[in-house]
Design a protein around this motif. Structure first.
Motif, PDB file in Angstrom:
ATOM      1  N   LEU A  21     -43.341  60.504  17.997  1.00  0.00           N
ATOM      2  CA  LEU A  21     -42.455  60.528  19.179  1.00  0.00           C
ATOM      3  C   LEU A  21     -41.993  59.111  19.538  1.00  0.00           C
ATOM      4  O   LEU A  21     -40.814  58.886  19.832  1.00  0.00           O
ATOM      5  CB  LEU A  21     -43.187  61.193  20.355  1.00  0.00           C
ATOM      6  CG  LEU A  21     -42.444  61.241  21.688  1.00  0.00           C
ATOM      7  CD1 LEU A  21     -41.091  61.942  21.544  1.00  0.00           C
ATOM      8  CD2 LEU A  21     -43.281  61.955  22.744  1.00  0.00           C
ATOM      9  N   ALA A  22     -42.917  58.158  19.500  1.00  0.00           N
ATOM     10  CA  ALA A  22     -42.537  56.765  19.809  1.00  0.00           C
ATOM     11  C   ALA A  22     -41.510  56.265  18.798  1.00  0.00           C
ATOM     12  O   ALA A  22     -40.542  55.577  19.165  1.00  0.00           O
ATOM     13  CB  ALA A  22     -43.774  55.868  19.801  1.00  0.00           C
ATOM     14  N   THR A  23     -41.692  56.627  17.544  1.00  0.00           N
ATOM     15  CA  THR A  23     -40.760  56.171  16.499  1.00  0.00           C
ATOM     16  C   THR A  23     -39.400  56.845  16.679  1.00  0.00           C
ATOM     17  O   THR A  23     -38.351  56.200  16.544  1.00  0.00           O
ATOM     18  CB  THR A  23     -41.350  56.447  15.102  1.00  0.00           C
ATOM     19  OG1 THR A  23     -42.598  55.758  15.010  1.00  0.00           O
ATOM     20  CG2 THR A  23     -40.424  55.973  14.001  1.00  0.00           C
ATOM     21  N   ALA A  24     -39.421  58.141  17.015  1.00  0.00           N
ATOM     22  CA  ALA A  24     -38.155  58.852  17.256  1.00  0.00           C
ATOM     23  C   ALA A  24     -37.383  58.156  18.385  1.00  0.00           C
ATOM     24  O   ALA A  24     -36.162  57.933  18.291  1.00  0.00           O
ATOM     25  CB  ALA A  24     -38.436  60.305  17.617  1.00  0.00           C
ATOM     26  N   ASN A 185     -42.719  53.199   1.316  1.00  0.00           N
ATOM     27  CA  ASN A 185     -43.875  52.404   1.757  1.00  0.00           C
ATOM     28  C   ASN A 185     -44.760  53.291   2.614  1.00  0.00           C
ATOM     29  O   ASN A 185     -44.397  54.423   2.941  1.00  0.00           O
ATOM     30  CB  ASN A 185     -43.403  51.210   2.590  1.00  0.00           C
ATOM     31  CG  ASN A 185     -42.757  50.133   1.744  1.00  0.00           C
ATOM     32  OD1 ASN A 185     -43.436  49.465   0.957  1.00  0.00           O
ATOM     33  ND2 ASN A 185     -41.444  49.960   1.875  1.00  0.00           N
ATOM     34  N   ALA A 186     -45.929  52.765   2.982  1.00  0.00           N
ATOM     35  CA  ALA A 186     -46.797  53.494   3.918  1.00  0.00           C
ATOM     36  C   ALA A 186     -47.254  52.545   5.011  1.00  0.00           C
ATOM     37  O   ALA A 186     -47.393  51.343   4.799  1.00  0.00           O
ATOM     38  CB  ALA A 186     -48.007  54.065   3.190  1.00  0.00           C
ATOM     39  N   ILE A 187     -47.507  53.128   6.184  1.00  0.00           N
ATOM     40  CA  ILE A 187     -48.170  52.355   7.235  1.00  0.00           C
ATOM     41  C   ILE A 187     -49.628  52.776   7.295  1.00  0.00           C
ATOM     42  O   ILE A 187     -49.976  53.933   7.016  1.00  0.00           O
ATOM     43  CB  ILE A 187     -47.498  52.536   8.616  1.00  0.00           C
ATOM     44  CG1 ILE A 187     -47.353  54.020   8.984  1.00  0.00           C
ATOM     45  CG2 ILE A 187     -46.175  51.802   8.679  1.00  0.00           C
ATOM     46  CD1 ILE A 187     -47.112  54.266  10.463  1.00  0.00           C
ATOM     47  N   CYS A 188     -50.466  51.803   7.645  1.00  0.00           N
ATOM     48  CA  CYS A 188     -51.908  52.050   7.787  1.00  0.00           C
ATOM     49  C   CYS A 188     -52.319  51.600   9.189  1.00  0.00           C
ATOM     50  O   CYS A 188     -52.812  50.469   9.370  1.00  0.00           O
ATOM     51  CB  CYS A 188     -52.676  51.261   6.730  1.00  0.00           C
ATOM     52  SG  CYS A 188     -52.252  51.749   5.062  1.00  0.00           S
ATOM     53  N   PRO A 189     -52.125  52.466  10.185  1.00  0.00           N
ATOM     54  CA  PRO A 189     -52.534  52.064  11.533  1.00  0.00           C
ATOM     55  C   PRO A 189     -54.045  52.059  11.681  1.00  0.00           C
ATOM     56  O   PRO A 189     -54.756  52.808  11.003  1.00  0.00           O
ATOM     57  CB  PRO A 189     -51.909  53.141  12.433  1.00  0.00           C
ATOM     58  CG  PRO A 189     -50.944  53.903  11.574  1.00  0.00           C
ATOM     59  CD  PRO A 189     -51.460  53.772  10.177  1.00  0.00           C
ATOM     60  N   GLY A 190     -54.520  51.204  12.598  1.00  0.00           N
ATOM     61  CA  GLY A 190     -55.914  51.265  13.051  1.00  0.00           C
ATOM     62  C   GLY A 190     -55.956  52.220  14.231  1.00  0.00           C
ATOM     63  O   GLY A 190     -55.313  53.267  14.196  1.00  0.00           O
ATOM     64  N   ALA A 191     -56.693  51.865  15.286  1.00  0.00           N
ATOM     65  CA  ALA A 191     -56.756  52.763  16.447  1.00  0.00           C
ATOM     66  C   ALA A 191     -55.578  52.497  17.379  1.00  0.00           C
ATOM     67  O   ALA A 191     -55.493  51.443  18.014  1.00  0.00           O
ATOM     68  CB  ALA A 191     -58.070  52.575  17.182  1.00  0.00           C
ATOM     69  N   ILE A 192     -54.688  53.460  17.432  1.00  0.00           N
ATOM     70  CA  ILE A 192     -53.497  53.371  18.290  1.00  0.00           C
ATOM     71  C   ILE A 192     -53.644  54.470  19.341  1.00  0.00           C
ATOM     72  O   ILE A 192     -53.989  55.614  18.996  1.00  0.00           O
ATOM     73  CB  ILE A 192     -52.201  53.615  17.475  1.00  0.00           C
ATOM     74  CG1 ILE A 192     -52.182  52.819  16.160  1.00  0.00           C
ATOM     75  CG2 ILE A 192     -50.976  53.332  18.339  1.00  0.00           C
ATOM     76  CD1 ILE A 192     -52.103  51.331  16.262  1.00  0.00           C
ATOM     77  N   GLU A 230     -45.855  49.865  19.170  1.00  0.00           N
ATOM     78  CA  GLU A 230     -46.097  48.764  18.218  1.00  0.00           C
ATOM     79  C   GLU A 230     -46.028  49.263  16.773  1.00  0.00           C
ATOM     80  O   GLU A 230     -45.700  48.502  15.864  1.00  0.00           O
ATOM     81  CB  GLU A 230     -47.453  48.114  18.523  1.00  0.00           C
ATOM     82  CG  GLU A 230     -47.392  47.331  19.832  1.00  0.00           C
ATOM     83  CD  GLU A 230     -48.738  46.847  20.344  1.00  0.00           C
ATOM     84  OE1 GLU A 230     -48.799  45.738  20.891  1.00  0.00           O
ATOM     85  OE2 GLU A 230     -49.731  47.593  20.217  1.00  0.00           O
ATOM     86  N   VAL A 231     -46.338  50.530  16.579  1.00  0.00           N
ATOM     87  CA  VAL A 231     -46.184  51.132  15.248  1.00  0.00           C
ATOM     88  C   VAL A 231     -44.704  51.445  15.007  1.00  0.00           C
ATOM     89  O   VAL A 231     -44.161  51.181  13.928  1.00  0.00           O
ATOM     90  CB  VAL A 231     -47.055  52.405  15.135  1.00  0.00           C
ATOM     91  CG1 VAL A 231     -46.777  53.142  13.833  1.00  0.00           C
ATOM     92  CG2 VAL A 231     -48.531  52.033  15.236  1.00  0.00           C
ATOM     93  N   ALA A 232     -44.060  51.987  16.044  1.00  0.00           N
ATOM     94  CA  ALA A 232     -42.638  52.360  15.913  1.00  0.00           C
ATOM     95  C   ALA A 232     -41.789  51.152  15.488  1.00  0.00           C
ATOM     96  O   ALA A 232     -40.887  51.286  14.654  1.00  0.00           O
ATOM     97  CB  ALA A 232     -42.131  52.919  17.243  1.00  0.00           C
ATOM     98  N   ASP A 233     -42.090  49.978  16.040  1.00  0.00           N
ATOM     99  CA  ASP A 233     -41.309  48.788  15.675  1.00  0.00           C
ATOM    100  C   ASP A 233     -41.469  48.440  14.195  1.00  0.00           C
ATOM    101  O   ASP A 233     -40.517  47.997  13.537  1.00  0.00           O
ATOM    102  CB  ASP A 233     -41.741  47.582  16.533  1.00  0.00           C
ATOM    103  CG  ASP A 233     -41.171  47.660  17.953  1.00  0.00           C
ATOM    104  OD1 ASP A 233     -40.197  48.399  18.174  1.00  0.00           O
ATOM    105  OD2 ASP A 233     -41.722  46.982  18.845  1.00  0.00           O
TER     106      ASP A 233
END
Ligand code: NAD
Length: 261
Positions: A21-24, A185-192, A230-233
């Motif tokens: 949702l944040a990315t959208a 590519n892939a993202i590897c988030p930690g605790a968001i 911060e992930v969306a950016d």
């Protein structure tokens, strides 16, 4: 001034919550037209309203589908192409955490559903979206892995296996399709801080989830969790031409936590 994603078509699975949702919302602010996929009609509708309340001119298509079904995957890809004629960006993101249990106690039906959603869901998405992008001779894909796609996480073997699978297929797709102008590519988030992570803190400490969160944050170099924007950016950057020579990478977004032990 032209926005960075003006007129681009972004398809986002799990676009009704958390990182999706944040990315959208971020991509819509930056000019993209959005298609979001989720399992529940009412939550998709709420997400659409949420995006439009932030970006009044946003175009948002909602598609109810289960990513762990190949048939539903073809349906959500076809629906996006029918509406917008193409898919420029694919955020292959929907996922679940599963249980926090040692393997001897892990319910195998839940184990299988984690693999079905987190890994097979990503695989089906790649199969049908890449078909569209090959015809366009262009496209950019970001898969959602996790720091659990690079390392072990105690008592989360289904999640970790699924996310390592996502890391593997990301590298393969990147190698197979880079010369066809499709960048993966892939993202590897930690605790968001999303509903999924809030649920995880409840599993860790049912009486006092806030305490579990404080302890987790204390171990992070930044002393806080990440927030979905911060992930969306980062996803926005990975979709943009600014990242055009980044191919097949696992981009860690975790405040530096996975560097220390
Ligand atoms: P979330 O629970 O807020 O969102 C998950 C989304 O996936 C929801 O929109 C849900 O509807 C969708 N979804 C789940 N199963 C689905 C299915 N079968 N079909 C269609 N949609 C389905 O959680 P989030 O934190 O935003 O998670 C998004 C992704 O990020 C997941 O893949 C998760 O594993 C990954 N991730 C999250 C974190 C974090 O700290 N939040 C860290 C690493 C990785």
């Amino acid at each position: 001034m032209t926005k960075i994603h003006e007129g681009k078509i972004a398809l986002i699975t799990g676009g009704n919550s958390g990182l999706g949702l944040a990315t959208a919302t971020t991509l819509a602010k930056e000019g993209a037209k959005i298609a979001i996929v989720g399992r529940k009609e009412d939550s998709l509708q709420k997400a659409k309203e949420n995006i439009i309340s932030n970006v009044p001119k946003a175009e948002v298509l909602i598609i109810k589908a289960d990513v762990s079904s190949e048939k539903d995957t073809k349906k959500y890809v076809d629906a996006t192409v029918k509406e917008y004629s193409r898919i420029d960006y694919f955020f292959n993101n929907a996922g679940i955490e599963g249980l926090q249990e040692p393997i001897t106690k892990y319910d195998m039906d839940v184990y299988r559903s984690v693999i079905d959603i987190n890994l097979m869901g990503v695989v089906y998405g790649l199969k049908y979206v890449i078909e569209v992008m090959e015809k366009q001779a262009k496209g950019t894909i970001v898969n959602t892995s996790s720091v659990g796609g690079l390392r072990g996480v105690v008592n989360q073997s289904a999640y970790v296996a699924s996310k390592h699978g996502v890391a593997g297929i990301t590298k393969n797709m990147a190698s197979e399709y880079a010369d066809k102008n499709i960048r993966v590519n892939a993202i590897c988030p930690g605790a968001i801080k999303t509903p999924m992570v809030e649920q995880a803190f409840k599993m860790m400490n049912p009486e006092n989830p806030e305490q579990a969160e404080r302890e987790f944050a204390a171990n992070n170099p930044t002393k806080r969790l990440g927030v979905p924007e911060e992930v969306a950016d980062v996803v926005s950057f990975l979709f943009s031409e600014k990242s055009r020579y980044i191919v097949g990478q696992m981009i860690v977004i975790d405040g530096g936590q996975s560097n220390q032990y």
